[in-house]
Design an enzyme around this catalytic site. Structure first.
Site, PDB file in Angstrom:
ATOM      1  N   HIS A  33      29.510 113.915  76.005  1.00 50.19           N
ATOM      2  CA  HIS A  33      29.896 114.430  74.886  1.00 50.19           C
ATOM      3  C   HIS A  33      29.542 115.972  74.463  1.00 50.19           C
ATOM      4  O   HIS A  33      29.763 116.155  73.266  1.00 50.19           O
ATOM      5  CB  HIS A  33      29.273 113.284  74.051  1.00 50.19           C
ATOM      6  CG  HIS A  33      27.691 113.247  73.776  1.00 50.19           C
ATOM      7  ND1 HIS A  33      26.924 113.249  74.857  1.00 50.19           N
ATOM      8  CD2 HIS A  33      27.048 113.603  73.032  1.00 50.19           C
ATOM      9  CE1 HIS A  33      25.673 113.271  74.751  1.00 50.19           C
ATOM     10  NE2 HIS A  33      25.822 113.635  73.315  1.00 50.19           N
ATOM     11  N   ASP A  34      28.932 116.582  75.434  1.00 46.85           N
ATOM     12  CA  ASP A  34      28.232 118.131  74.795  1.00 46.85           C
ATOM     13  C   ASP A  34      29.015 118.746  75.535  1.00 46.85           C
ATOM     14  O   ASP A  34      28.978 120.087  75.309  1.00 46.85           O
ATOM     15  CB  ASP A  34      26.835 118.010  75.185  1.00 46.85           C
ATOM     16  CG  ASP A  34      26.131 116.943  74.430  1.00 46.85           C
ATOM     17  OD1 ASP A  34      26.338 116.882  73.309  1.00 46.85           O
ATOM     18  OD2 ASP A  34      24.826 116.601  74.924  1.00 46.85           O
ATOM     19  N   GLU A  94      17.254 112.848  79.684  1.00 47.61           N
ATOM     20  CA  GLU A  94      17.997 114.006  79.382  1.00 47.61           C
ATOM     21  C   GLU A  94      16.899 115.162  79.313  1.00 47.61           C
ATOM     22  O   GLU A  94      16.351 115.517  78.521  1.00 47.61           O
ATOM     23  CB  GLU A  94      18.848 114.110  78.103  1.00 47.61           C
ATOM     24  CG  GLU A  94      19.645 115.293  78.083  1.00 47.61           C
ATOM     25  CD  GLU A  94      20.030 115.789  76.612  1.00 47.61           C
ATOM     26  OE1 GLU A  94      21.242 116.057  76.494  1.00 47.61           O
ATOM     27  OE2 GLU A  94      19.479 115.416  75.445  1.00 47.61           O
ATOM     28  N   ASP A 135      20.354 104.827  73.426  1.00 45.92           N
ATOM     29  CA  ASP A 135      20.228 106.114  73.320  1.00 45.92           C
ATOM     30  C   ASP A 135      19.083 106.388  72.343  1.00 45.92           C
ATOM     31  O   ASP A 135      19.241 106.215  71.102  1.00 45.92           O
ATOM     32  CB  ASP A 135      21.529 106.946  72.829  1.00 45.92           C
ATOM     33  CG  ASP A 135      21.250 108.420  73.198  1.00 45.92           C
ATOM     34  OD1 ASP A 135      20.513 109.008  73.455  1.00 45.92           O
ATOM     35  OD2 ASP A 135      22.594 109.060  73.654  1.00 45.92           O
ATOM     36  N   ASP A 183      17.234 111.222  74.553  1.00 51.34           N
ATOM     37  CA  ASP A 183      17.674 112.591  74.353  1.00 51.34           C
ATOM     38  C   ASP A 183      16.571 113.602  74.329  1.00 51.34           C
ATOM     39  O   ASP A 183      15.526 113.283  73.946  1.00 51.34           O
ATOM     40  CB  ASP A 183      17.919 112.338  72.936  1.00 51.34           C
ATOM     41  CG  ASP A 183      18.727 113.436  72.229  1.00 51.34           C
ATOM     42  OD1 ASP A 183      19.843 113.688  72.761  1.00 51.34           O
ATOM     43  OD2 ASP A 183      18.153 113.965  71.364  1.00 51.34           O
TER      44      ASP A 183
HETATM   45  C1  GLC Z   1      21.221 116.082  73.095  1.00 48.21           C
HETATM   46  C2  GLC Z   1      22.459 115.388  72.759  1.00 48.21           C
HETATM   47  C3  GLC Z   1      23.285 116.248  71.814  1.00 48.21           C
HETATM   48  C4  GLC Z   1      22.476 116.356  70.407  1.00 48.21           C
HETATM   49  C5  GLC Z   1      21.135 116.791  70.730  1.00 48.21           C
HETATM   50  C6  GLC Z   1      20.301 116.778  69.477  1.00 48.21           C
HETATM   51  O1  GLC Z   1      21.526 117.386  73.738  1.00 48.21           O
HETATM   52  O2  GLC Z   1      23.105 115.042  73.950  1.00 48.21           O
HETATM   53  O3  GLC Z   1      24.712 115.380  71.466  1.00 48.21           O
HETATM   54  O4  GLC Z   1      23.284 117.195  69.541  1.00 48.21           O
HETATM   55  O5  GLC Z   1      20.560 116.282  71.948  1.00 48.21           O
HETATM   56  O6  GLC Z   1      19.807 115.359  69.613  1.00 48.21           O
END
Ligand code: GLC
Ligand code: MG
Length: 542
Positions: free
Chosen positions: A326-327, A266, A99, A204
């Protein structure tokens, strides 16, 4: 059918390292813990493991705040463990993705510490700094909002007497990717892991890296977006053409390496916009499509969304489907605790054309762990949502405390669910339902969620129709029934509250819920789904 590159037909399992398996008894999951569970992951039948960040970090956002991209946080292990994870996964035929947090670092990263020290030091321009507006520059440079939407994206540094940009949280300063030295340093970190053999990266918040260099205000347009309020239109801060250009530069870096190393972004926005990140097969390989995180349990909704994704990601491009991460909330909670409905969603997820992702614990139907705001470790819950009354938060379908989806993986029914030794306190409490919902209990029960996932994943692996075949939605089905053809296979799911009979039948490959497959017809009771092998296409009718 010609064999496609591995990433076009893979399935991805997301491991949140802090919560997967604790090998050294400190209550925190770690890399050796993941290595110990690789046989489980292989036997589950997924083909790629994506491990959320385990790099050096003060863990204010549990690894999404990095202080050294080329080192492992001590609680997770060592660089040797990371190498072993890659090698041991490969030895089992699994691919590995790490990641990458490219948008920002931790404010404790030495780069930022130096950058903040003065306006003239060598790292001064490594982050996005600007003078404030108004008298004495006391107002932020423009109207850009943080990801939390109600606060400015700008933080003031009394040391430099300037503002720095934090698109996410105040301790996560945005790197200045327009500085060639930053780009070079970050691409080096990418190569560092590619050299170790990693098969790819989940990127990310990739869509926010390149912002408008003129810092133009975003247009103000309040509305609801994906279940959350938005005040402005993020035209100058998200999914800009420069972000797409960066995707291509990053692609060129991974293409220096043999063996199809893969980039999975993402990114957030309409499918059409997200498609642009793929370029002409010279950008990202895959982008997450998050619409399934906020679905309605409704056949028409799924048919519409699948149509949209099919239209925007025609073969050889692949939609990437996500039900959990995880979010956001666990599936089980979205469907009111109904395991039959969650099983139907599993059938849909794993039989669509594209790349499915499964978040650790989803395969056993883990639910959100109800936790109080006052105990929150998640920085969003602890800082931003802390003032939301608990009883209001408890009623929302969107979970505001991400700890609830990050509690330890439930391996068995022992005190700490087999995550860590019984006498140790895990970093987050174990969900009390682990006495029923756990890997050991479900392993031997043929009708368990775990075995449904295993059957579906096994079918995906073996079936060229699911891996590489086309997808055609079936027309004229009874209301509440979703159906599609994947070459010689047919998938049918009844999301309604009434039994439904359809004029399709065939060899029953996978089923969940109550179904009756007869000659030329199949009856699906509420919350059931089937995968059938049919050779002769039949005319559909209600
Ligand atoms: C993404 C991750 C999240 C994190 C954010 C900042 O959305 O999935 O868990 O807090 O980015 O890096
Ligand atoms: Mg540990």
């Amino acid at each position: 059918m010609p064999e496609s590159p591995w990433w076009q037909s893979t399935s991805i399992y997301q491991v949140y390292p802090r919560s997967y398996a604790d090998s050294d008894g400190d209550g925190i999951g770690d890399l050796p813990g993941i290595i110990d569970r690789l046989d489980y992951i292989r036997d589950l039948g997924v083909e790629t493991v994506w491990v959320s960040p385990f790099f050096a970090s003060p863990q204010l956002d549990f690894g999404y705040d990095v202080t050294d991209y080329e080192d492992v946080a001590p609680e997770y292990g060592t660089l040797e463990d990371a190498q072993r994870l890659i090698d041991e996964a490969h030895a089992r035929g699994l691919r590995v993705m790490f990641d990458l947090v490219l948008n920002h670092t931790s404010d404790q990263h030495p780069w930022f510490q130096r950058s903040r020290a003065s306006r003239s030091n060598p790292k001064a321009d490594w982050y996005i700094w600007a003078d404030g507006r108004g008298k004495h520059g006391k107002r932020p440079p423009n109207n850009w909002k943080s990801a939390m939407e109600f606060t400015s994206a700008w933080q003031y540094s009394p040391i430099r007497k300037q503002w720095y940009l934090c698109s996410f949280l105040p301790f996560q300063p945005d790197l200045n990717w327009r500085n060639p030295a930053v780009k070079a340093a970050m691409f080096d970190a990418v190569r560092f892991w590619l050299d170790k053999g990693v098969d790819g990266f989940r990127l990310d918040i990739f869509g926010t890296i390149m912002k408008d260099p003129a810092l133009t205000d975003n247009p103000v347009r309040p509305r609801m977006y994906n279940g959350f309020p938005r005040l402005t239109e993020r035209v100058h801060t998200e999914n800009t053409p420069d972000n797409v250009a960066l995707a291509k530069e990053l692609r060129a870096v991974v293409d220096e390496y043999p063996g199809d190393r893969v980039l999975l972004g993402e990114v957030f926005g309409p499918a059409k916009v997200l498609r642009s990140f793929l370029g002409d097969s010279d950008g990202l390989h895959l982008v997450f499509l998050f619409d399934f995180l906020t679905y309605s349990y409704d056949a028409d909704w799924f048919a519409r969304t699948i149509t949209d994704f099919e239209r925007n990601f025609p073969a050889p491009e692949q939609p990437t489907y996500v039900l959990e991460n995880h979010d956001r909330s666990r599936t089980i909670d979205r469907v009111g605790g109904d395991r039959d409905k969650a099983a139907v969603l599993a059938v849909i997820l794993l039989t669509l054309r594209g790349v499915p992702t499964v978040y650790m614990g989803q395969e056993i139907g883990m639910s959100n762990t109800p936790l109080r705001f006052k105990d929150a470790l998640d920085p969003i819950a602890a800082s931003v949502f802390r003032r939301v009354p608990q009883f209001v938060a408890d009623r929302l379908s969107e979970r505001l405390n991400r700890d609830e989806m990050r509690t330890p993986m439930q391996w068995d029914d022992s005190a700490n669910a087999g995550f860590c030794p019984e006498e140790v306190q895990p970093w987050l409490p174990v969900n009390p339902d682990h006495s029923r919902v756990n890997v050991a209990a479900q392993s031997n029960r043929p009708d368990s969620m775990l075995n449904l996932y295993r059957r579906l994943l096994a079918l995906r692996r073996e079936s060229p129709s699911l891996r590489d075949g086309s997808l055609a939605l079936l027309e004229a089905l009874p209301p509440g029934v979703l159906g599609y053809r994947r070459n010689d296979l047919i998938v049918l799911a009844n999301l309604s509250e009434a039994p439904a009979t359809v004029r399709y039948s065939g060899e029953l490959l996978v089923e969940t819920g109550q179904v009756a497959v007869g000659a030329g017809r199949t009856t699906l009771f509420p919350d059931s789904a089937v995968v059938l092998r049919t050779v002769v296409p039949r005319v559909a009718s209600a």
